[in-house]
Scaffold this active site. Structure first.
Site, PDB file in Angstrom:
ATOM      1  N   ASP A  27      83.209  -0.558 -31.373  1.00 39.77           N
ATOM      2  CA  ASP A  27      83.294  -0.157 -29.973  1.00 39.77           C
ATOM      3  C   ASP A  27      83.527   1.342 -29.992  1.00 39.77           C
ATOM      4  OD1 ASP A  27      83.978   0.471 -27.393  1.00 39.77           O
ATOM      5  OD2 ASP A  27      85.815  -0.722 -27.347  1.00 39.77           O
ATOM      6  N   LYS A  88      81.755  11.045 -25.556  1.00 37.03           N
ATOM      7  CA  LYS A  88      80.786  10.021 -25.155  1.00 37.03           C
ATOM      8  C   LYS A  88      80.115  10.361 -23.827  1.00 37.03           C
ATOM      9  CE  LYS A  88      80.669   4.990 -24.500  1.00 37.03           C
ATOM     10  NZ  LYS A  88      81.532   3.802 -24.634  1.00 37.03           N
ATOM     11  N   ASP A 212      85.782  -3.403 -16.519  1.00 38.31           N
ATOM     12  CA  ASP A 212      86.168  -2.550 -17.652  1.00 38.31           C
ATOM     13  C   ASP A 212      86.734  -1.231 -17.144  1.00 38.31           C
ATOM     14  OD1 ASP A 212      86.347  -0.840 -19.828  1.00 38.31           O
ATOM     15  OD2 ASP A 212      84.354  -1.292 -20.613  1.00 38.31           O
TER      16      ASP A 212
HETATM   17  P1  ADP Z   1      87.680   3.729 -23.377  1.00 36.50           P
HETATM   18  O1  ADP Z   1      86.902   2.498 -23.142  1.00 36.50           O
HETATM   19  O2  ADP Z   1      87.442   4.791 -22.375  1.00 36.50           O
HETATM   20  O3  ADP Z   1      87.594   4.225 -24.775  1.00 36.50           O
HETATM   21  P2  ADP Z   1      90.176   2.282 -23.560  1.00 36.50           P
HETATM   22  O4  ADP Z   1      89.685   0.962 -23.182  1.00 36.50           O
HETATM   23  O5  ADP Z   1      90.650   2.465 -24.935  1.00 36.50           O
HETATM   24  O6  ADP Z   1      89.205   3.419 -23.155  1.00 36.50           O
HETATM   25  O7  ADP Z   1      91.350   2.655 -22.556  1.00 36.50           O
HETATM   26  C1  ADP Z   1      92.064   3.816 -22.672  1.00 36.50           C
HETATM   27  C2  ADP Z   1      92.945   3.937 -21.511  1.00 36.50           C
HETATM   28  O8  ADP Z   1      93.830   2.820 -21.486  1.00 36.50           O
HETATM   29  C3  ADP Z   1      93.788   5.202 -21.544  1.00 36.50           C
HETATM   30  O9  ADP Z   1      93.803   5.798 -20.269  1.00 36.50           O
HETATM   31  C4  ADP Z   1      95.153   4.637 -21.894  1.00 36.50           C
HETATM   32  O10 ADP Z   1      96.194   5.455 -21.381  1.00 36.50           O
HETATM   33  C5  ADP Z   1      95.112   3.306 -21.222  1.00 36.50           C
HETATM   34  N1  ADP Z   1      96.107   2.392 -21.767  1.00 36.50           N
HETATM   35  C6  ADP Z   1      96.215   1.966 -23.045  1.00 36.50           C
HETATM   36  N2  ADP Z   1      97.283   1.187 -23.200  1.00 36.50           N
HETATM   37  C7  ADP Z   1      97.871   1.119 -21.994  1.00 36.50           C
HETATM   38  C8  ADP Z   1      99.031   0.470 -21.507  1.00 36.50           C
HETATM   39  N3  ADP Z   1      99.813  -0.250 -22.298  1.00 36.50           N
HETATM   40  N4  ADP Z   1      99.323   0.627 -20.204  1.00 36.50           N
HETATM   41  C9  ADP Z   1      98.543   1.378 -19.414  1.00 36.50           C
HETATM   42  N5  ADP Z   1      97.448   2.011 -19.795  1.00 36.50           N
HETATM   43  C10 ADP Z   1      97.121   1.884 -21.082  1.00 36.50           C
HETATM   44 MG    MG Z   2      85.872   0.912 -23.607  1.00 32.62          MG
END
Ligand code: ADP
Ligand code: MG
Length: 631
Positions: A27, A88, A212
């Site tokens: 991913d 990205k 998502d």
């Molecule tokens: P992407 O798909 O953009 O790579 P992710 O799915 O990894 O992103 O999500 C990242 C986001 O999720 C960030 O904004 C991060 O702060 C948030 N995030 C991760 N863990 C938590 C949590 N426990 N509570 C709230 N937000 C979270």
């Molecule tokens: Mg993602």
């Protein structure tokens, strides 16, 4: 016997069959990336030593070697200009697109001097880099993580991309993978991967929604499951809305409360990082403290969950509006949706879950970690593609289809993994004056030459009126129908002369042959391969020199002075080659050494045998000849 085996041709170890058949799922996220693989029966996220499965999609160029992930995040505070995140968003984008996004993005875009289109280029510290190169660093880090955790090389991957990614963005993603030494078995849409992770491919047919909410983007997708195959019915969302905006809201709140204004971009990055930490704590705790030192201020603000929820409510409202829109586009209502899958770190926020449950009037599926669910689905798909399973998404062509051109070179007409049905055309011309026929040779495979590809069929286009070379316009069209059946037709456009054949692209190809063809198309950069082989030959040469030294110490008296001189001379040649950069030199000098020591080896053999005949045991004699036993 050591010296008799000095030269072992082609000694590079055959990759283990397992390695060849294993592929990882990746991913490649805007904020975080995750790599997973199915081992045994279970998909497993590959973690670092601390158990962390997330690799922040951040690359630092602060030091000589680029750093990725947490290490890069650590460089952020000190060298903000050398650190790139959210790359990205620029995949497959041209300078024009970026101008439109300007302001919203923290990148230093280098204008293309000639005003031409092409790829965006960014100034990062003292370098100029493309998104493909930066993204490749992330993929390299994920590949390395997998290799460390599995203990062997990995060269194939399924990589996920947003369902809305266009051709340019998908191609850029593949290019990045190639740069990183990974062959992309398939690009899978992120929502589809999430649905696969939940095993929805075997669930009741119907409509599923994937919500998502990541770091910088919100995507809502509606998938239709039919006969085990997902079709993306509609996608929507907001490319400028995600967890980062929660951080912004929180940071702005803290700035208001502390009375700070006008931060530099470096300071803003630091404050935002502190806000994100506080936000993430609020997911499980009812209160948190936002702490940061910026612009001479010591920011310290306590916040409770309720206050945070008030700050983000408007943002969540926007995600629901996008959900409504996408349902409308697909002419559906929330009641038509059979299941909802939560994806993205931001769906951990309790208020987000509450909003989604209320909107779709059902509890969303959330028991797989929303950060990891996409990688898990990608890993399942990778396994299906390498080892076969029922969950194959059979909606793409497995190998590229091409045509033979002058000199036995293959020109690809339809690329592997293109979704079917598909029709693609390309124009060719005659190469001889007065040429009236043209042989069309249809081939399948990933390699550049006809010999290395599989021939699917030949046919001739006849009756081209005689013209000067290069004047005829012959359009060759490849059409693959939904069953994977290929029809190739050729037409001379100025006269309308036509001809065609139907071929079945994968006819007669066993899965093994297919796997071999894919393996042969090894897409990792030539340089990497060359480097690795050089390293291996150096190691081998050093091992041989060591053995030679030991043997000379033990049995040097067997040699006439001129023989000894010759061996020393060639050994020095090997040493010089080891210090150099050319594998051929190492290889050739080793062969020479093999010849130079041939007699010596023979004499040692004789002595060993004689010693044995005198009643000594042969293995004792041999032990005396081993390099490590000589001192
Ligand atoms: P992407 O798909 O953009 O790579 P992710 O799915 O990894 O992103 O999500 C990242 C986001 O999720 C960030 O904004 C991060 O702060 C948030 N995030 C991760 N863990 C938590 C949590 N426990 N509570 C709230 N937000 C979270
Ligand atoms: Mg993602």
């Amino acid at each position: 016997m050591m010296l008799l085996q000095i030269h072992e041709p082609g000694e590079t170890p055959e990759p283990h069959a397992l390695e060849r058949s294993q592929a990882i799922g990746i991913d490649l996220g805007t904020t975080n990336s995750v790599v997973a693989m199915v081992t045994g029966d279970h998909p497993e996220v590959l973690r670092d030593a601390t158990g962390d499965g997330l690799v922040p999609s951040v690359v630092s160029y602060a030091y000589e070697e680029p750093a990725v992930g947490r290490q890069a995040l650590n460089d952020l505070a000190e060298f903000p200009d050398f650190v790139v995140s959210s790359i990205k968003r620029l995949m497959g984008r041209g300078p024009e697109d970026v101008k439109r996004l300007a302001g919203a993005l923290p990148y230093d875009v280098v204008p293309n001097e000639d005003g031409k289109g092409g790829m965006v280029r960014l100034k990062v510290g003292d370098q100029i880099l493309t998104p493909v190169e930066i993204s490749a660093e992330i993929l390299k880090a994920l590949k390395a993580r997998a290799e460390i955790s599995l203990g062997h090389r990995i060269e194939k991957a399924v990589i996920t991309v947003p369902a809305y990614f266009d051709d340019a963005a998908r191609t850029a993603t593949k290019d990045a993978a190639r740069l990183a030494g990974l062959e992309v078995l398939r690009l899978v849409n992120e929502p589809t991967a999430a649905a696969l992770a939940y095993g929805l491919d075997t669930a009741a047919e119907g409509i599923y929604a994937v919500y998502d909410l990541g770091g910088g983007t919100f995507d809502i997708s509606l998938l239709k499951l039919q006969k085990g195959v997902f079709q993306v019915l509609a996608t929507g969302g907001d490319a400028q809305l995600g967890g980062d905006d929660f951080d912004h809201a929180l940071a702005a709140w803290a700035m208001r409360r502390t009375g700070i204004e006008g931060l530099t971009s470096g300071e803003a990055k630091i404050l935002l990082q502190a806000a994100r930490a506080a936000k993430e704590r609020l997911t499980t705790a009812s209160g948190a403290e936002l702490k940061a030192k910026v612009a001479g201020h010591d920011v310290r603000q306590s916040i409770d969950r309720g206050t945070f929820e008030v700050l983000i409510e408007p943002l969540l409202g926007r995600t629901l509006r996008a959900c409504r829109q996408v349902l409308e586009d697909a002419k559906l209502t929330a009641a038509d949706v059979k299941g909802v899958v939560l994806v993205g770190g931001s769906t951990r926020v309790p208020l987000v879950r509450a909003f989604v449950a209320d909107f779709f009037k059902q509890e969303p599926l959330a028991n797989i970690d929303p950060d990891e669910v996409v990688a898990v689905g990608a890993a399942l798909q990778a396994k299906a593609l390498t080892q076969g399973s029922d969950t194959l998404l059979l909606d793409v062509i497995p190998l590229s289809l091409g045509i033979e051109t002058m000199g036995g070179i293959v020109e690809k007409v339809v690329d592997r993994n293109t979704a079917i049905p598909v029709t693609k055309a390309q124009d060719f011309t005659t190469y001889q004056d007065g040429q009236t026929g043209m042989l069309i040779h249809v081939v399948q495979g990933e390699r550049e030459t006809v010999d290395a590809c599989r021939s699917l069929g030949r046919f001739e286009l006849k009756g081209i009126p005689p013209m000067v070379a290069g004047a005829a316009r012959i359009r060759v069209t490849y059409a693959v129908d939904a069953d994977g059946l290929l029809t190739v037709s050729a037409e001379e456009k100025t006269t309308g002369v036509k001809s065609e054949i139907a071929v079945k692209p994968s006819y007669g190809l066993t899965d093994d042959e297919m796997a071999d063809m894919l393996r042969d198309s090894l897409t990792y950069a030539r340089d990497d391969m060359e480097k690795r082989l050089l390293l291996e030959s150096r190691v081998e040469a050093e091992r041989v020199l060591l053995a030679l030294n030991a043997a000379l110490k033990a049995d040097g008296t067997l040699l006439a002075p001129e023989e000894r001189n010759e061996i020393d001379r060639v050994a020095q040649k090997v040493r010089d080659a080891i210090a150099g950069e050319e594998r051929d030199r190492v290889h050739n000098s080793m062969e020479e050494l093999d010849r130079a020591t041939h007699n010596f080896a023979q004499k040692r053999m004789d002595r060993a045998i004689q010693a044995a005949l005198k009643g000594q045991r042969l293995d004792e004699v041999e032990a005396g000849m081993a390099p490590d036993a000589s001192n």
